[in-house]
Design a protein around this motif. Sequence first.
Motif, PDB file in Angstrom:
ATOM      1  N   PHE A  27       0.808  -1.219   0.000  1.00 41.56           N
ATOM      2  CA  PHE A  27       0.000   0.000   0.000  1.00 41.56           C
ATOM      3  C   PHE A  27       0.842   1.269   0.000  1.00 41.56           C
ATOM      4  O   PHE A  27       0.308   2.357  -0.220  1.00 41.56           O
ATOM      5  CB  PHE A  27      -0.958   0.026   1.195  1.00 41.56           C
ATOM      6  CG  PHE A  27      -0.296   0.255   2.531  1.00 41.56           C
ATOM      7  CD1 PHE A  27      -0.264   1.520   3.085  1.00 41.56           C
ATOM      8  CD2 PHE A  27       0.296  -0.783   3.218  1.00 41.56           C
ATOM      9  CE1 PHE A  27       0.346   1.747   4.318  1.00 41.56           C
ATOM     10  CE2 PHE A  27       0.905  -0.572   4.446  1.00 41.56           C
ATOM     11  CZ  PHE A  27       0.926   0.686   4.994  1.00 41.56           C
ATOM     12  N   LEU A  28       2.160   1.162   0.208  1.00 41.80           N
ATOM     13  CA  LEU A  28       2.960   2.370   0.352  1.00 41.80           C
ATOM     14  C   LEU A  28       4.421   2.062   0.056  1.00 41.80           C
ATOM     15  O   LEU A  28       4.933   1.023   0.490  1.00 41.80           O
ATOM     16  CB  LEU A  28       2.823   2.904   1.776  1.00 41.80           C
ATOM     17  CG  LEU A  28       3.598   4.169   2.161  1.00 41.80           C
ATOM     18  CD1 LEU A  28       3.097   5.365   1.361  1.00 41.80           C
ATOM     19  CD2 LEU A  28       3.460   4.434   3.659  1.00 41.80           C
ATOM     20  N   SER A  29       5.097   2.940  -0.685  1.00 42.01           N
ATOM     21  CA  SER A  29       6.516   2.742  -0.957  1.00 42.01           C
ATOM     22  C   SER A  29       7.336   2.975   0.314  1.00 42.01           C
ATOM     23  O   SER A  29       6.945   3.757   1.184  1.00 42.01           O
ATOM     24  CB  SER A  29       6.993   3.686  -2.061  1.00 42.01           C
ATOM     25  OG  SER A  29       6.919   5.031  -1.632  1.00 42.01           O
ATOM     26  N   ASN A  30       8.458   2.289   0.404  1.00 45.55           N
ATOM     27  CA  ASN A  30       9.334   2.411   1.572  1.00 45.55           C
ATOM     28  C   ASN A  30      10.772   2.598   1.088  1.00 45.55           C
ATOM     29  O   ASN A  30      11.559   1.640   1.070  1.00 45.55           O
ATOM     30  CB  ASN A  30       9.226   1.169   2.457  1.00 45.55           C
ATOM     31  CG  ASN A  30      10.074   1.288   3.714  1.00 45.55           C
ATOM     32  OD1 ASN A  30      10.252   2.382   4.252  1.00 45.55           O
ATOM     33  ND2 ASN A  30      10.600   0.174   4.192  1.00 45.55           N
ATOM     34  N   PRO A  31      11.146   3.824   0.679  1.00 51.09           N
ATOM     35  CA  PRO A  31      12.505   4.055   0.192  1.00 51.09           C
ATOM     36  C   PRO A  31      13.514   4.102   1.334  1.00 51.09           C
ATOM     37  O   PRO A  31      13.354   4.869   2.283  1.00 51.09           O
ATOM     38  CB  PRO A  31      12.399   5.413  -0.509  1.00 51.09           C
ATOM     39  CG  PRO A  31      11.233   6.091   0.129  1.00 51.09           C
ATOM     40  CD  PRO A  31      10.299   5.024   0.594  1.00 51.09           C
ATOM     41  N   LEU A  32      14.545   3.265   1.245  1.00 43.05           N
ATOM     42  CA  LEU A  32      15.607   3.241   2.247  1.00 43.05           C
ATOM     43  C   LEU A  32      16.813   4.003   1.720  1.00 43.05           C
ATOM     44  O   LEU A  32      17.236   3.804   0.577  1.00 43.05           O
ATOM     45  CB  LEU A  32      16.013   1.800   2.575  1.00 43.05           C
ATOM     46  CG  LEU A  32      14.898   0.899   3.111  1.00 43.05           C
ATOM     47  CD1 LEU A  32      15.428  -0.522   3.322  1.00 43.05           C
ATOM     48  CD2 LEU A  32      14.330   1.441   4.412  1.00 43.05           C
TER      49      LEU A  32
END
Length: 309
Positions: free
Chosen positions: A161-166
């Motif tokens: 449901f949501l991007s998680n850029p590290l």
Amino acid sequence: MRLTLHQLRLLLAVSREGSVTRAAQRLHLTQPTLSGQLRQLSEQVGLPLFERVGRRLHLTTAGDAVLGAAQRVEQELENLDETLAELRGDVVGRLRLAVVSTAETFIPRLLGDFRRERPAVEVSLVVLNRDAVVRRLADNLDDLYIMSRPPEVPVVVATPFLSNPLVVIAPTHHALAGRIDIAVRALEDEEFVLREQGSGTRQAAEHFFAAHDMALRPRLELGSNEAVKQAVAGGLGLSVLSAHALAHAADEGIAVLQVVNTPVMSQWQVVYPAGKRLSPLAAAFLRFLQARAPELNRTAQARLTAARR
């Protein structure tokens, strides 16, 4: 054998409290009254439900079986309440969530928004590292689980449901801050401040550097994103964190390094055991998260852009 809901709820209370005395206090009963009712339950079952080892009560095999049935009955009654409420046009009940610690940067605010739309909803939120959330998932203790790396076991349903850029972060005074196209190899001699073993962010960081034939050199292991940021700002090393954790990076003395092949992209996912029937309330919260995802993605991107300046 005829067991009553009242008897099953007494057994649940004793199991949760870990003692007859505490369960009696919570239920506003005297200890002899509760002990007597548990004896009646055991007599109806035809087997002892508890055994005492030292000073603690432990469930017998028969007690475990009856407790499991009690938990299933309790869950079915909760599901019935929620289904009837939905049929009446009012989604109510208790929503139980377990989320990995990085998600605490946005989930509490979303829960507040969700409850403002549905004031009758009660929320139980547990924030843990990934390994602990996976254990709760295996035990089916909650309605929904939020993490970026769902487990292979147990088998789950996972909805992104949501991007998680590290991103790689450093103190603002670091020699690499402000440079562009930094090679991953340029970080080979750097020391890192990492999340604890079992953290999904740490696992993702280790996989990223391993893919470039590099091993991270941990100087510190810390149990929260906030502690990691403070350590990085203090010059104790570099780290890898989600862009969602960087609300005021520059003001906190943190710079995002423009390392080639970063951000490392993953997805926040809503997870639950395969075969689990979602309650109407859990399904409503999943739809709510999906509807809010575009706004959250824009916020994360804005934070990342600001931190890179």
